[in-house]
Design a protein around this motif. Structure first.
Motif, short mmCIF file in Angstrom:
data_model
loop_
_atom_site.label_atom_id
_atom_site.label_comp_id
_atom_site.label_asym_id
_atom_site.label_seq_id
_atom_site.Cartn_x
_atom_site.Cartn_y
_atom_site.Cartn_z
N GLU A 223 0.84 -1.20 0.00
CA GLU A 223 0.00 0.00 0.00
C GLU A 223 0.87 1.25 0.00
OE1 GLU A 223 -2.74 -0.09 3.23
OE2 GLU A 223 -3.66 -1.99 2.62
N GLN A 225 0.72 5.74 -0.31
CA GLN A 225 -0.03 7.00 -0.35
C GLN A 225 0.47 7.83 -1.52
OE1 GLN A 225 -0.36 9.23 3.23
NE2 GLN A 225 -1.53 7.67 4.30
N ILE A 235 -5.04 6.40 -1.29
CA ILE A 235 -4.29 5.20 -0.91
C ILE A 235 -4.50 4.16 -2.00
CG2 ILE A 235 -3.95 3.42 0.83
CD1 ILE A 235 -5.24 5.32 2.85
N GLN A 237 -3.39 0.19 -3.64
CA GLN A 237 -2.71 -1.11 -3.56
C GLN A 237 -1.87 -1.20 -4.82
OE1 GLN A 237 -2.80 -3.48 -1.10
NE2 GLN A 237 -1.28 -4.63 -2.22
N THR A 261 -8.82 3.81 -1.36
CA THR A 261 -9.09 4.89 -0.40
C THR A 261 -10.43 4.67 0.30
OG1 THR A 261 -7.89 6.38 -1.88
CG2 THR A 261 -9.22 7.39 -0.13
N LYS A 263 -12.11 1.90 0.61
CA LYS A 263 -12.03 0.69 1.43
C LYS A 263 -11.36 0.99 2.76
CE LYS A 263 -9.67 -3.78 1.62
NZ LYS A 263 -8.69 -4.66 0.95
N LYS A 264 -10.26 1.76 2.75
CA LYS A 264 -9.55 2.08 3.98
C LYS A 264 -10.42 2.95 4.89
CE LYS A 264 -5.90 0.96 4.70
NZ LYS A 264 -5.37 -0.29 5.30
N GLN A 265 -11.18 3.87 4.29
CA GLN A 265 -12.07 4.71 5.09
C GLN A 265 -13.14 3.87 5.78
OE1 GLN A 265 -13.42 7.50 2.15
NE2 GLN A 265 -11.73 8.91 2.46
N GLU A 267 -12.86 0.72 6.52
CA GLU A 267 -12.18 -0.07 7.55
C GLU A 267 -12.02 0.75 8.82
OE1 GLU A 267 -8.47 -1.51 6.13
OE2 GLU A 267 -9.35 -3.15 4.96
N GLN A 268 -11.61 2.02 8.67
CA GLN A 268 -11.45 2.88 9.83
C GLN A 268 -12.78 3.07 10.55
OE1 GLN A 268 -9.64 6.50 8.47
NE2 GLN A 268 -7.65 5.55 8.11
#
Length: 587
Positions: A223, A225, A235, A237, A261, A263-265, A267-268
């Protein structure tokens, strides 16, 4: 004699030239045969045409099986190409330039083959074309390879991933449509430019390590940035593959980037919800224990004045202090229970416009004059929600008080409400949201704002940035607990130095608003028998005393076995069973 000698010499020279021409012709024929290229000679004046054997084969014919002619050649050329080729020949002869074109021919078996033809005209002294000679060779393999490359390029462009190739000096060599969509740069803008200057704010040790690994091992993934043309941080992959030249030397790096991006949001959000849920479970347990401690204290503080009516004023004031502080503690417990979704208020159809007017009056009368209050409800027909008015009132007051505290030197507190439809795209970005109609209440201020690390923890119970004694850290945890308990969700955005905005989404109701009714007052008993069950002895004692004071008879039990036994003995007398039932506060 001299004349005869000269004639003989001239004939010898002609013979020599003829033999050399013949040798050159044979040599050319051998070269053409070796290369599988075709040769053609067209006498424009007489119409005669000569082809070598390869030319026959390229047309799909057996050598010398038919008479070579311009028309025979035309019959073999694909109908879609013949006019274009004729015009190319005509143009070359008219301008005395080289003729070169590519066209398809149809073999007798119906297969199509691509040929490349090159030729040049021969002209008389007046400039009139008399002959045209040329060569032709098969380009089918090259065309197929080219079409395959074009198909692969089209597939790369259809891909939603950003795919690009850079050389070892980081210059961009290839940039697909997916890269254009993701990063905002067009291919014409980036080809030849340094990708590190375009895609990174700064080169991190991770990027340097990735480059080292891909050179040593041939591939890397992880990953990263990156930034887009507009400066937006994303972000991705990223998968890197080392490309080598014909002798195996590294020449470039193929990169495939997938935008994660969103997906990460999510997840958070998920991890934050999990943390809040764990804290909620912990908070509910604490609340239960606190409630067991406070209940007898509060009950005793209320019962003693009844038991001791002749207390002096000083002792009576002490009991009032004890009662007031016990009630304050009980209010804190209620906030914890609200956060843990353990308490349910009475839901009624509620018109938020009226509630906001009440809030406006309260804050205008109690907040400092340095804070300007702005209420905006642009929607004339605000939808009704099904909610507990007291709890929603508490939510709004908590947010307003926080906004006041964020503006010690004054500012603007804005409250607005509007009808909003949440669609699938928005719901996908917010785990708590569902598709449907909502009434959105926005509470914003122009205060100090919050940094990201604080923003991520504001809904945790007991988390506060205020000085000791200035806040319990339960205000926003209560807000999130109540709103989630009403099937809604909360969005927050804040910027240091520019203020904060809380947006509450409450699901719209189909029913109209109706006034709420007051609960009936507690009435005295007529000697009814009540079975009281609780594992806390102190709570049993004070509750029993209270019930006795209200003219009820009471049986007490510490556990379920004793309760069943008493009930079996007095089931025909017992009117009510009061029991402490553990409630699960997990979501």
């Amino acid at each position: 004699r001299d004349s005869a000698r000269a004639t003989s010499t001239m004939l010898s020279e002609i013979d020599k030239v003829y033999r050399e021409l013949k040798e050159n012709e044979n040599r050319l024929a051998l070269v053409l045969e070796a290369t599988n290229d075709g040769f053609w000679d067209w006498n424009i004046t007489t119409g005669e045409v000569m082809w070598n054997e390869n030319h026959y084969r390229l047309l799909g014919l057996i050598p010398n099986s038919v008479k070579a002619s311009y028309q025979t050649w035309c019959d073999r050329v694909h109908p879609e190409d013949i006019e274009r080729v004729k015009q190319a020949i005509k143009h070359a002869l008219a301008t005395q330039t080289e003729y070169e074109t590519e066209y398809r021919v149809i073999h007798p078996d119906g297969s199509h083959h691509w040929l490349m033809a090159r030729g040049r005209g021969l002209y008389d002294r007046s400039g009139q074309a008399v002959r045209m000679v040329g060569m032709v060779f098969d380009t089918s393999d090259r065309k197929q390879a080219q079409e395959k490359i074009q198909e692969q390029a089209a597939l790369l462009d259809v891909s939603t991933d950003a795919i690009f190739v850079r050389d070892l000096e980081c210059r961009i060599l290839y940039w697909n449509c997916g890269a254009e969509r993701l990063y905002g740069w067009q291919a014409t803008e980036v080809l030849g430019r340094n990708c590190q200057e375009l895609l990174y704010k700064q080169i991190s040790p991770q990027v340097e390590q990735a480059l080292k690994i891909v050179i040593e091992q041939g591939k890397w993934q992880g990953e990263l940035q990156k930034i887009t043309k507009s400066g937006r941080e994303i972000i991705v992959q990223s998968r890197w593959t080392l490309m080598r030249d014909g002798v195996g030397q590294p020449k470039s790096i193929l990169t495939v980037d997938t935008d994660i991006t969103e997906k990460k949001q999510l997840e958070q959000q998920f991890y934050r919800l999990q943390r809040l849920e764990s804290l909620g479970t912990l908070a509910s347990g604490i609340a239960h224990d606190l409630n067991n401690i406070l209940t007898p204290i509060l009950a005793v503080a209320q019962l003693l004045p009844l038991k001791l009516p002749h207390l002096d004023e000083q002792n009576r004031q002490l009991l009032e202090i004890l009662e007031d502080n016990s009630k304050h503690g009980a209010d804190l417990v209620k906030q914890i229970m609200s956060f843990a979704r353990g308490t349910e208020g009475k839901r009624v159809p509620l018109q938020l416009r009226h509630l906001l007017k009440e809030i406006e009056q309260i804050v205008k009368n109690t907040f400092p004059k340095s804070i300007e209050i702005c209420i905006d409800i642009p929607t004339p027909n605000l939808w009704t929600v099904s909610a507990d008015p007291t709890q929603i009132h508490q939510v709004l007051m908590n947010l307003c008080v926080n906004a006041r505290d964020a503006m010690p030197d004054g500012g603007t507190l804005s409250i607005s409400a509007e009808n909003i439809f949440v669609d699938e795209n928005y719901a996908r970005m917010n785990l708590e949201a569902k598709v449907g109609d909502y009434v959105a209440i926005t509470v914003s201020d122009t205060g100090c704002g919050m940094p990201q690390e604080v923003l991520e923890r504001i809904f945790e119970p007991f988390f506060t940035t205020k000085e000791p004694g200035k806040g319990t850290g339960l205000g926003l945890s209560t807000v999130i607990g109540i709103i989630k308990n009403h099937g809604g969700f909360v969005n927050v955005c804040s910027q240091v130095g520019k203020g904060s905005q809380f947006k509450l989404y409450l699901s719209a109701s189909d029913t109209g608003a109706a006034p709420s009714t007051d609960d009936a007052e507690t009435s005295r008993g007529n000697g009814e028998l009540i079975l009281l069950v609780d594992d806390e002895v102190s709570i049993l004692d004070v509750t029993k005393t209270s019930l006795l004071n209200y003219n009820y008879r009471v049986l007490t039990a510490n556990d379920s076995i004793e309760a069943f036994s008493l009930y079996a003995q007095h089931k025909n007398e017992i009117s009510v069973v009061l029991i402490d039932i553990p409630v699960s506060y997990t979501h």
